[in-house]
Motif scaffolding. Structure first.
Motif, PDB file in Angstrom:
ATOM      1  N   THR A  56      -1.007  -8.687 -15.241  1.00  0.00           N
ATOM      2  CA  THR A  56       0.220  -8.330 -14.522  1.00  0.00           C
ATOM      3  C   THR A  56       1.394  -8.242 -15.477  1.00  0.00           C
ATOM      4  O   THR A  56       2.220  -7.322 -15.397  1.00  0.00           O
ATOM      5  CB  THR A  56       0.516  -9.383 -13.423  1.00  0.00           C
ATOM      6  OG1 THR A  56      -0.631  -9.523 -12.610  1.00  0.00           O
ATOM      7  CG2 THR A  56       1.699  -8.975 -12.579  1.00  0.00           C
ATOM      8  N   GLY A 102       0.242  -7.852  -3.454  1.00  0.00           N
ATOM      9  CA  GLY A 102       1.349  -6.908  -3.671  1.00  0.00           C
ATOM     10  C   GLY A 102       2.500  -7.067  -2.705  1.00  0.00           C
ATOM     11  O   GLY A 102       3.467  -6.283  -2.741  1.00  0.00           O
ATOM     12  N   GLU A 125       5.931  -7.919  -4.492  1.00  0.00           N
ATOM     13  CA  GLU A 125       6.497  -6.822  -5.287  1.00  0.00           C
ATOM     14  C   GLU A 125       7.181  -5.782  -4.400  1.00  0.00           C
ATOM     15  O   GLU A 125       8.265  -5.292  -4.727  1.00  0.00           O
ATOM     16  CB  GLU A 125       5.393  -6.154  -6.124  1.00  0.00           C
ATOM     17  CG  GLU A 125       4.948  -6.962  -7.333  1.00  0.00           C
ATOM     18  CD  GLU A 125       4.041  -8.130  -7.005  1.00  0.00           C
ATOM     19  OE1 GLU A 125       3.823  -8.994  -7.879  1.00  0.00           O
ATOM     20  OE2 GLU A 125       3.535  -8.192  -5.860  1.00  0.00           O
ATOM     21  N   ILE A 144       2.255  -2.984  -9.414  1.00  0.00           N
ATOM     22  CA  ILE A 144       1.165  -3.903  -8.998  1.00  0.00           C
ATOM     23  C   ILE A 144       0.458  -3.372  -7.741  1.00  0.00           C
ATOM     24  O   ILE A 144      -0.763  -3.160  -7.771  1.00  0.00           O
ATOM     25  CB  ILE A 144       1.695  -5.342  -8.794  1.00  0.00           C
ATOM     26  CG1 ILE A 144       2.380  -5.850 -10.074  1.00  0.00           C
ATOM     27  CG2 ILE A 144       0.561  -6.273  -8.371  1.00  0.00           C
ATOM     28  CD1 ILE A 144       1.503  -5.835 -11.313  1.00  0.00           C
ATOM     29  N   PRO A 145       1.182  -3.148  -6.608  1.00  0.00           N
ATOM     30  CA  PRO A 145       0.465  -2.599  -5.440  1.00  0.00           C
ATOM     31  C   PRO A 145      -0.138  -1.214  -5.704  1.00  0.00           C
ATOM     32  O   PRO A 145      -1.219  -0.897  -5.189  1.00  0.00           O
ATOM     33  CB  PRO A 145       1.538  -2.535  -4.343  1.00  0.00           C
ATOM     34  CG  PRO A 145       2.841  -2.726  -5.021  1.00  0.00           C
ATOM     35  CD  PRO A 145       2.575  -3.475  -6.282  1.00  0.00           C
ATOM     36  N   LYS A 146       0.525  -0.383  -6.519  1.00  0.00           N
ATOM     37  CA  LYS A 146      -0.028   0.948  -6.840  1.00  0.00           C
ATOM     38  C   LYS A 146      -1.366   0.811  -7.563  1.00  0.00           C
ATOM     39  O   LYS A 146      -2.340   1.501  -7.238  1.00  0.00           O
ATOM     40  CB  LYS A 146       0.955   1.722  -7.737  1.00  0.00           C
ATOM     41  CG  LYS A 146       2.096   2.395  -7.005  1.00  0.00           C
ATOM     42  CD  LYS A 146       2.957   3.139  -8.021  1.00  0.00           C
ATOM     43  CE  LYS A 146       4.181   3.748  -7.355  1.00  0.00           C
ATOM     44  NZ  LYS A 146       5.095   4.344  -8.359  1.00  0.00           N
ATOM     45  N   LEU A 153      -3.397  -1.820  -7.596  1.00  0.00           N
ATOM     46  CA  LEU A 153      -4.392  -2.391  -6.677  1.00  0.00           C
ATOM     47  C   LEU A 153      -5.029  -1.294  -5.829  1.00  0.00           C
ATOM     48  O   LEU A 153      -6.251  -1.269  -5.623  1.00  0.00           O
ATOM     49  CB  LEU A 153      -3.740  -3.434  -5.760  1.00  0.00           C
ATOM     50  CG  LEU A 153      -3.460  -4.820  -6.348  1.00  0.00           C
ATOM     51  CD1 LEU A 153      -2.663  -5.659  -5.351  1.00  0.00           C
ATOM     52  CD2 LEU A 153      -4.750  -5.535  -6.712  1.00  0.00           C
ATOM     53  N   GLY A 185       0.761  -7.045   2.641  1.00  0.00           N
ATOM     54  CA  GLY A 185       0.160  -6.725   1.357  1.00  0.00           C
ATOM     55  C   GLY A 185      -0.789  -5.561   1.535  1.00  0.00           C
ATOM     56  O   GLY A 185      -0.887  -4.987   2.625  1.00  0.00           O
TER      57      GLY A 185
END
Length: 553
Positions: free
Chosen positions: A112, A434, A437, A470-472, A474, A500
């Motif tokens: 991360t 996520g 974020e 981060i979410p992208k 994932l 999330g």
């Protein structure tokens, strides 16, 4: 136009003067000017980010590392990758060291950290290409960093400490950490092991010492056979063929006493004229050691008189064959050359005290173990000390069919132990997957940006956009479209829901209901370190090859 041309000419002249002055100091100096230095830093960060991004999350892929001797290592742990990879670029080395330091402090968040630093510089590049000065961006980054840390403290969920630990919450945190490093089935098995290990050694109002968890490896059976031993596993066995291999309900004497013939520290000789004198000398030399062994046997007879309890002696020093034979005849199991750290753990696991002289021998200093037995695996011997009362030290016995599996397990268990310890120390967790974020992106754009004036707003925007990496990632690693995932999550946040990204369905979900939690300390450390490195790299305007080269060119 003439004024602009004059300004540009002045800048060129100033830069040439600086370069000439450096060349006059060292004619062989290697210099990289401002634009080239800045974009070298940005490209290095983006390159390292591209290497690491496929590892993120439970659906991340595995990297194979091959060393110079042809040895293989399979891992998706960012810390292992950054330590083992040979990185040439100086900027990438700096980012890698920051991420490794992150793991040393918190035990997680290495990948991360690399992704956030790389994305910050990637977002900054957009504005730099439009002519924005790096210093203005840095001011925005600083404002966004302060707001982010404040928001993190508000966003975290309170968790109980060691006084009244919430085992279910700790299981959720450990499961979230371990699933990013191991396959799901094995991660779930290790989850209960690491949580029970930390709860075993933890005491209220005292710092948790993870060194009191012994991690023992055994190349045997499959990784699903890994287990927690409420006691201790020693990596050696008895040295006498006739000694008992298994005793129940045993007294354990832990000591630092030598039970072998001691050589004199100075060179000495003994002159004798006949065999009788020699026999007397040998007998006198043995007498001291034998007396020590007899005192231990006397203690055993005292405490085991009238019952069928066992007796085990574990010493840090040596036991010679004659002493071993005396102990064997008395029905005592004798283990020699125990490691110092295991002596500390034995006292915590079995109770009693570790003594340094025979004068301290008494029933009060003995520990107790429900079962002590020897396990032979090939040429290796292991001694298990189990079924102890109120242990405050334990052993995680890692089993695997090959070295790759055992190495992967060991790295994952260490991170899992740290994750559980962090929750009990910080007394807080952060909803994962996520969720933090995306919430931070919304907070920075809705609240923080209004408190910043002028062009520094662009720095806040770049910081907020970087958080979405981060979410992208994932979503991408799970085989879903990153933009669709982000838009769906942002719509849910606009409705007031904390969500999330569900890597199974590709839809937004509630991480709290599904037990997906991240460590508060890990997120805090990333928000501290990532902006600092990003700002230092943005403010680099010249790269010089430093150091004295004595070689003639």
């Amino acid at each position: 136009p003439r004024a602009n041309r004059t300004h540009i000419d002045d800048r060129i002249a100033h830069h040439c003067t600086r370069a000439m002055s450096l060349k006059s100091v060292n004619p062989n100096a290697e210099v990289m000017n401002r634009d080239a230095a800045l974009f070298m830093n940005i490209n290095a960060a983006k390159g390292l980010q591209d290497v690491m991004k496929t590892n993120l999350g439970p659906k991340g892929t595995i990297k194979m590392l091959v060393d110079g001797a042809g040895g293989l290592k399979l891992t998706k742990d960012g810390n292992v990758l950054l330590r083992e990879m040979q990185i040439q670029n100086p900027t990438a080395v700096m980012i890698a060291r920051t991420a490794v330091a992150q793991d040393d402090i918190t035990g997680d968040g290495t990948t991360t950290s690399v992704l956030v630093i790389g994305e910050m510089l990637k977002q900054a590049e957009r504005y730099l290409n439009e002519g924005l000065h790096p210093r203005v961006l840095v001011e925005g980054f600083d404002a966004a960093k302060r707001a982010s840390l404040q928001f993190l403290a508000e966003f975290k969920r309170e968790a109980p400490g060691m006084e009244a630990p919430d085992r279910e919450l700790l299981l959720c945190v450990a499961r979230t950490a371990l699933r990013t490093k191991l396959r799901e089935e094995l991660a779930d098995r290790l989850t209960t092991i690491v949580v029970d290990a930390v709860l075993c050694i933890g005491k209220p109002d005292q710092p948790i010492d993870l060194h009191m968890v012994e991690i023992m490896t055994m190349k045997h059976q499959t990784d699903n056979e890994t287990k927690l031993v409420q006691g201790l596993v020693l990596d050696h066995g008895t040295r006498h063929p006739d000694m008992k291999k298994h005793v129940d309900d045993a007294y354990v004497l832990t000591c630092n006493i030598s039970l072998e013939y001691e050589r004199s520290e100075v060179n000495s000789t003994f002159m004798y004229t006949d065999a009788e004198q020699r026999e007397k000398m040998v007998a006198a030399e043995r007498e001291y050691t034998d007396e020590t062994v007899r005192k231990i046997i006397a203690l055993k007879n005292k405490v085991c008189d009238g019952n069928d309890k066992g007796f085990v002696v574990i010493t840090q020093k040596g036991i010679d064959p004659i002493s071993l034979d005396m102990l064997c005849k008395a029905g005592i199991i004798g283990l020699r050359r125990a490691k110092r750290r295991n002596m500390e753990r034995l006292v915590l696991a079995c109770g009693g005290q570790c003594i340094n002289s025979v004068e301290e021998l008494s029933p009060e200093i003995l520990g107790k173990a429900g079962e002590v037995y020897e396990y032979v695996l090939g040429d290796d011997k292991y001694t298990f000390v189990e079924k102890v009362e109120n242990p405050t030290s334990c052993t995680i016995l890692l089993k695997g069919s090959n070295d790759h599996t055992i190495s992967q397990l060991k790295d994952a268990v260490r991170d899992g132990l740290r994750a559980v310890k962090n929750v009990l120390t910080d007394k807080g967790v952060v909803p994962g997957a996520g969720a933090f974020e995306v919430a931070l992106y919304k907070h920075l754009n809705d609240v923080c940006k209004k408190t910043v004036e002028g062009r520094a707003k662009r720095g806040v925007e770049a910081f907020a956009d970087a958080m979405l990496v981060i979410p992208k990632t994932l979503a991408e690693n799970s085989g879903y479209d990153a933009q669709d995932a982000i838009i769906a999550m942002q719509e849910e946040f606009d409705r007031g829901n904390v969500v999330g990204f569900d890597i199974t369905t590709g839809e937004p979900f509630d991480p709290v209901m599904n037990g997906i939690y991240d460590n508060y300390l890990v997120k805090q450390q990333i928000l501290h370190s990532a902006p600092i490195i990003a700002t230092q790299l943005l403010l680099t305007d010249e790269v010089l090859r430093a150091g004295v080269n004595m070689r003639k060119r």
